[in-house]
Design an enzyme around this catalytic site. Structure first.
Site, PDB file in Angstrom:
ATOM      1  N   ASN A 248      -3.841 -37.711 -16.250  1.00  0.00           N
ATOM      2  CA  ASN A 248      -3.446 -38.816 -17.134  1.00  0.00           C
ATOM      3  C   ASN A 248      -3.683 -38.458 -18.593  1.00  0.00           C
ATOM      4  OD1 ASN A 248      -2.539 -40.609 -15.149  1.00  0.00           O
ATOM      5  ND2 ASN A 248      -4.628 -41.307 -14.705  1.00  0.00           N
ATOM      6  N   GLU A 249      -4.791 -37.727 -18.863  1.00  0.00           N
ATOM      7  CA  GLU A 249      -5.017 -37.211 -20.219  1.00  0.00           C
ATOM      8  C   GLU A 249      -3.840 -36.342 -20.662  1.00  0.00           C
ATOM      9  OE1 GLU A 249      -9.808 -36.592 -21.015  1.00  0.00           O
ATOM     10  OE2 GLU A 249      -8.538 -34.886 -20.559  1.00  0.00           O
ATOM     11  N   LEU A 250      -3.431 -35.459 -19.776  1.00  0.00           N
ATOM     12  CA  LEU A 250      -2.353 -34.529 -20.102  1.00  0.00           C
ATOM     13  C   LEU A 250      -1.055 -35.255 -20.403  1.00  0.00           C
ATOM     14  CD1 LEU A 250      -1.401 -31.593 -20.340  1.00  0.00           C
ATOM     15  CD2 LEU A 250      -0.884 -31.651 -17.893  1.00  0.00           C
TER      16      LEU A 250
END
EC number: 3.2.2.6
Length: 1210
Positions: free
Chosen positions: A133-135
């Site tokens: 999700n960060e990516l």
């Protein structure tokens, strides 16, 4: 009471200020997306391509690291953080945050507020949904706000990341368990995108410490590149800066001089100032010396405007000393520096790293005074010179030169709007006029600035009133800038400048030189001077002068005699020319006339004596001629005896003027004239280069050409009454081009043509009565230069003799040729051969190996020649409608992988009973083959089955597609045209990205499913699809789908009747990024849209500046021109009583059949900018609109893929 009123008033002001600030900021985000171009040479960082200058951002964090803790936290990560600390780099640390399935708003904010994101991809990175999700958010920031993304592949193969294979892929698949298809696709897409960013691969480094040092250096370099906000509003500046930086090579310790070259007003000084602001801090001392040409001529203390160096104000030595004193004073910020000798600059600067920008240099002496040699300056110094004189840079041996080009049309419009409206787009109702004024400025930045500033604040009516005047005269500031460049020219160069501005702009350079040869002008030298000074360009062999410079030249000529045009050298204004001709007031002053006949309002009556007093007229150009616009009731007495160029199409004369001398004539172009013959007798034609009389239907003979020894082109196409070419043509020994195409009355070609030893091109196409060629045509001693012979359409020609072996192109299409000379194999230079429609041709001898184009269409050939597969240079091979071809010889085609364009069919698709298939595939180069469907299995090379392929079927007969199609593993596009009997589609390649089955009215079933999330599906007018097929299409994970249906699919949670749907969000801020899927039911309702206004389209077009998905839908294919309709989507956010528009998109759709409802399903995404207040209820409004007379939206549905906690989405 008074205090309460003050507090209330202050509160009101704050609320209004906050509203205006947020509105302005979001408007900036919507309209002014910026161009983020990476200037670093490192391959380990990436920022996306984008538009024009960026919005300034204040980054809270320098670096955001994304990593899987268990892999790198205690080893690699701690070492890289230590290296960051040594370089003063402060990364964001999330140790205090608890990791789980979802990312909180704090981390989202940290990602968005970081200038650089560094993604440490390790073996277990994909095992964490948190990391994935960060990516996703990082890649969104890269796309939306220009965040720089750097990658480190730590003990993992980048290919495994890209394809989600190996141990990395196994971890990814475990994480995907239980997740929705949309989430999995979003993760997969982010991994593929990040893996495509070239980064550091730990497996390729012997020492991990060395890689860490390299990564830290790359980060430091990016952080050091911080553009000044002073220049954020300059449109298109970044590409210029990036390219100049590559020339500067700042990391080198060498001393380097750089030139910035361009015409006046193109923005050289502006670019230099931006550059100076960005890099000056890297030098010990820096100085920007502006407008050196004025300083040089008028002295440092008197820099008033100077139009022209009329006199030498000071001595040469003193001028140089003044320049050196100015340079040293600005470098060291000391006004009292004394310079008493010309070695001062070298003495003071040889030990210092300096940046010096010398702006507006126009004399070599200025350079020798300030920067004679690189040895004058310390290591690492950079000297940048802006000039419009290329010769000056060459003379000073400056090899690193950046040439400034005009901005693109869209950029030019933005520049104009900045000055006219204070923003990069026009006000409502001004768009059309803004484009006109942009074009009027010729996209020259100076003109855009001056015109925009002049018009700012004016009403629409005032704009309209200003346009006619500005079309015919230059603004004072523009003229002053451009006039200086003209004034410093010599008299002869000024004259050449005016010739080009008034008559020859856009003409071929060699033609202009021929027209002006043997005149008082030094043409070759003049061209070099004007080109070096950037007043003209000669790219592609054409002389080009910017429209504002051209207008300057026209104005200069107009001022030669205001109110009396007959006393000027050149006449170009249609009204003034009409007056001079009507009043018959021509004089010997006139050298050239350029008349655009199409602009004459009424018929122009011309007296027979109109040219009698124009004794010096050399150039008579009647352009854009129309019939019946010119009336010469008594003909003409004469043509000027000094005429050099005579261009007059549709000349109404039937009798040539009795007084005529061709002594100076260089070019005669009189197409579609009414003459039966031109002048009588023999004229002195030694200067004649070109004669073009094409489409002169009455012309029966051409004049005696025995003296035309320098004639190069004789163009007589479609002179249908022309019976023969006179024997005097033997005198045209320099003739290179002879065009007799379409001369239907020509029976025989004179043998005199064989004396044309320089002839390169001979066109005898469509000479329908031509029976034979001269028997003396062949031989190396006759027509040895002939390289192109066109005989196509000469249907009575049965034989032709042996011709020169130097032939390169031969076209015998449509002739009665029965056989080709056996010597064809010896024509070593033959490149193109067309024997199509040679009905008598049955056999064909081998051709040279070097041939690249071969056309044997519509012949009686039964067998594909065996030698064809050995033609290593063959790129185009065509054999369409060869009815007798057998399948056995077709197997040779599969070995012809090097052929780019191949077409083989037995008959027309309408009558063949089989389908025609167009195959486009790519291996080492693009290929396009056209075959009949029954040939596919036989003819397709093995390489096709493993290469990206597009297939386009054209037929009315076949019901299923060939089985071999299933084996095309990389089939990307599949379309059908006129395939009305197609019943079913099989399981197709997972790579398929576009399926166009438009008008396949019999199509019922679809076997299999579609797995590519980016696929675009078009089932327009496929009304026979069964329910199972319709559900498969509607539920497919696709970018776009269009199919017959009267209702929104059930899985669209948010629904509404009409063309707008509102989604109420829970009590929290709006999302940062929105991805959604929409479904629209389109129906035909004549009553709704009959009042549809085209202007409405134009208004909506304004909203597509940010997001323009114009190509979002696959139109049928190349074989049909399907009418399209435009559909637009607008997203607005409402919160705290405010409405903010976030973006819009436009989609082009093929138009369905009348009265047939269709559903259009598409996916779209928008950035919603920064967070709003989290306390208030929020909502998103989606407005859809069809821009078409007959179509409207019956119902719409929406499904959010990025969930911003909307009511109903739980």
């Amino acid at each position: 009471m008074a205090i309460a009123e003050v507090i209330g008033f202050f509160t009101l002001v704050c609320v209004i200020w906050y509203w205006v600030y947020k509105k302005h900021k979001n408007l900036q985000l919507k309209i002014c997306r910026s161009s983020i171009e990476s200037s670093s040479s490192s391959s380990s960082l990436s920022s996306p391509p984008s538009l024009s200058s960026p919005i300034s951002r204040t980054w809270t964090h320098q670096v955001f690291p994304s990593f899987r803790g268990e892999d790198v936290r205690k080893g690699f990560l701690s070492h890289i953080q230590k290296e960051f600390k040594s370089k003063g780099i402060v990364p964001f640390i999330d140790d205090e945050m608890k990791r789980g399935e979802s990312i909180g708003p704090g981390l989202f904010q940290a990602i968005r507020e970081s200038k650089i994101a560094i993604v440490l991809l390790s073996k277990n990175y994909a095992s964490s949904s948190w990391c994935l999700n960060e990516l996703v958010e990082i890649m969104n920031c890269r796309e939306e706000i220009g965040q720089t993304v750097m990658t480190v592949f730590y003990q993992v193969d980048p290919s495994d990341v890209r394809k989600q294979t190996g141990d990395f892929g196994k971890a990814f698949k475990k994480t995907c368990v239980g997740k929705t298809q949309e989430v999995k696709q979003r993760w997969s897409r982010a991994l593929m995108d990040v893996a495509n960013i070239l980064g550091q691969d730990s497996r390729k480094w012997d020492k991990e410490a060395d890689m860490i040092v390299k990564v830290a250096k790359d980060v430091s370099d990016v952080l050091s590149y911080t553009p000044s906000r002073d220049f954020d509003d300059y449109v298109g500046i970044r590409p210029h800066i990036t390219r100049i930086n590559s020339l500067l090579c700042l990391e080198s310790s060498d001393v380097r001089m750089i030139g910035i070259l361009g015409p006046p007003g193109i923005g050289k000084t502006t670019i230099a100032r931006v550059l100076y602001d960005q890099i000056s801090e890297k030098f010990q001392f820096s100085a920007f010396i502006e407008n050196i040409r004025l300083s040089y001529w008028k002295g440092w203390h008197d820099e008033g405007n100077l139009d022209f160096p009329v006199e030498i104000m000071t001595g040469d030595r003193q001028r140089k000393l003044n320049l050196q004193r100015r340079l040293l004073s600005e470098l060291f910020n000391q006004k009292d520096i004394q310079v008493r000798h010309l070695g001062a600059v070298q003495e003071r600067l040889r030990d210092h790293k300096v940046l010096v920008i010398l702006d507006g240099v126009d004399q070599l002496e200025q350079l020798t005074a300030l920067a004679k040699e690189t040895q004058w300056f310390g290591y690492g110094s950079r000297i940048i010179i802006t000039t419009q004189d290329q010769r000056l840079l060459r003379a000073h041996e400056i090899n690193h030169v950046y040439k400034v080009d005009l901005p693109a049309t869209d950029e030019a419009l933005q520049i104009f709007c900045l000055y006219a409206f204070g923003q990069k787009f026009p006000y409502d109702g001004f768009k059309k006029l803004a484009r006109e004024f942009t074009a009027l400025a010729g996209e020259l930045p100076l003109g855009l600035r001056v015109l925009g500033s002049y018009l700012r604040g004016m009403s629409l009516e005032e704009w309209k009133n200003a346009l006619p005047r500005l079309r015919t005269s230059l603004d004072g500031e523009i003229e002053k800038t451009l006039r200086f460049a003209y004034n410093v020219l010599s008299d002869k160069d000024k004259s050449l400048f005016l010739h080009i501005a008034c008559l020859f702009n856009g003409c071929q350079v060699n033609h202009v030189k021929q027209w002006l040869a043997n005149s008082s002008l030094d043409v070759n030298h003049g061209f070099e001077v004007l080109s070096n000074k950037s007043l003209i360009s000669t790219d592609m062999g054409l002389v080009r002068m910017h429209s504002l410079l051209q207008q300057l030249g026209v104005d200069i000529v107009r001022k030669q005699s205001i109110g009396e045009p007959e006393k000027r050298q050149f006449l170009v204004d249609v009204n003034e020319i009409s007056d001079v001709i009507t009043d018959n007031t021509g004089t010997g002053t006139i050298l050239g006339i350029m008349l655009h006949v199409s602009k004459i309002e009424d018929v122009l009556v011309i007296e027979e004596t109109v040219f009698d007093r124009m004794t010096n007229l050399q150039f008579l150009i009647l352009d854009e001629c129309l019939r019946d616009k010119l009336n010469l009731p008594l003909g003409l007495n004469c043509l000027p005896r000094k005429i050099r160029l005579l261009r007059w199409d549709y000349c109404p004369l039937s009798i040539w003027p009795s007084k005529f001398s061709a002594k100076f004539l260089v070019e005669l172009i009189m197409r579609a004239n009414k003459f039966e013959k031109l002048w009588e007798g023999i004229q002195p034609l030694k200067n004649l280069k070109r004669m073009e009389l094409g489409d002169a239907r009455n012309l029966k003979e051409i004049p005696d050409l025995s003296n035309a020894t320098n004639l190069e082109s004789l163009l007589l196409s479609f002179c249908t009454s022309l019976l023969e070419i006179p024997s005097s043509i033997r005198g045209t020994t320099n003739l290179k081009e002879l065009d007799l195409g379409g001369c239907a009355s020509l029976v025989k070609l004179s043998s005199c043509i064989c004396n044309a030893t320089s002839l390169e091109e001979l066109n005898l196409s469509a000479c329908s009565n031509l029976v034979e060629l001269p028997c003396a045509l062949p031989g190396d001693s006759n027509m040895r230069s002939l390289s192109k012979l066109l005989l196509n359409g000469s249907s009575r020609l049965k034989t032709f003799p042996e011709i020169s072996t130097n032939i390169q192109e031969l076209n015998l299409s449509g002739t009665a040729i029965e056989e080709v000379p056996s010597s064809i194999r010896l024509w070593s230079r033959l490149d193109k051969l067309d024997m199509s429609r040679c009905k008598n041709l049955k056999m064909f001898p081998p051709v040279p190996d070097g041939i690249s184009v071969l056309n044997l269409s519509e012949t009686e050939i039964e067998d594909i020649p065996p030698w064809v597969e050995n033609l290593s240079q063959l790129r185009h091979f065509v054999m369409i409608r060869c009815k007798k071809l057998d399948n056995i010889s077709l197997s040779r085609i599969s070995k012809m992988e090097g052929v780019h364009c191949l077409q083989i069919t037995r008959g027309d698709e309408d009558v063949s009973g089989d389908s025609i298939v167009n195959i486009r595939w790519y291996s080492n180069f693009p290929n396009q083959w056209t075959l009949q469907s029954d040939m596919l299995q036989i003819c397709l090379p093995e390489l096709v089955y493993t290469s990206p392929v597009s297939l386009h079927f054209i037929s009315n007969e076949f019901k299923t597609i060939p089985d071999c199609i299933k084996n095309l593993s990389q089939l990307h596009q599949l379309s059908f045209y006129r395939c009305h009997k197609l019943v079913s589609l099989p399981q197709l390649s997972d790579c398929l990205s576009s399926l166009d089955a438009e008008n396949c009215v019999s199509l019922e079933t679809i076997d299999g499913s579609f797995h590519n999330p980016d696929i675009r599906l078009n089932f327009l007018n496929c009304n026979n699809l069964n329910q199972e097929a319709r559900e498969l299409i509607q539920k497919s994970v696709c970018k776009h789908a269009l199919l017959p249906s009267g209702e929104v699919p059930a899985y669209f949670i948010h629904r509404a009747i009409g063309d707008s749907v509102t989604i109420h969000l829970k009590e929290r801020h709006l999302p940062l990024y929105l991805i959604f899927k929409a479904s629209l039911v389109l129906f035909n309702d004549d009553e709704i849209n009959y009042d549809y206004d085209d202007d409405d389209d134009d208004d909506y077009d304004e909203e597509v500046i940010v997001y323009g998905d114009y190509d979002s839908y696959p139109h049928s294919d190349d074989y049909t021109k399907q009418e399209t309709m435009r559909l637009s989507c607008r997203v607005e956010g409402k919160q705290n009583g405010l409405t903010i528009q976030y973006g819009s998109s436009v989609h082009l759709l093929p138009t369905p059949h009348r009265y047939t409802e269709h559903v259009y399903i598409f996916e779209a995404s928008f950035s919603l900018g920064e967070c709003n207040s989290p306390e208030a209820e929020s909502e998103l409004v989606f407005d859809f609109k069809v821009h078409d007379y007959f179509w409207a939206i019956k119902e719409c549905g929406l499904r959010l893929l990025e969930l911003p906690h909307a009511h109903g989405d739980d």
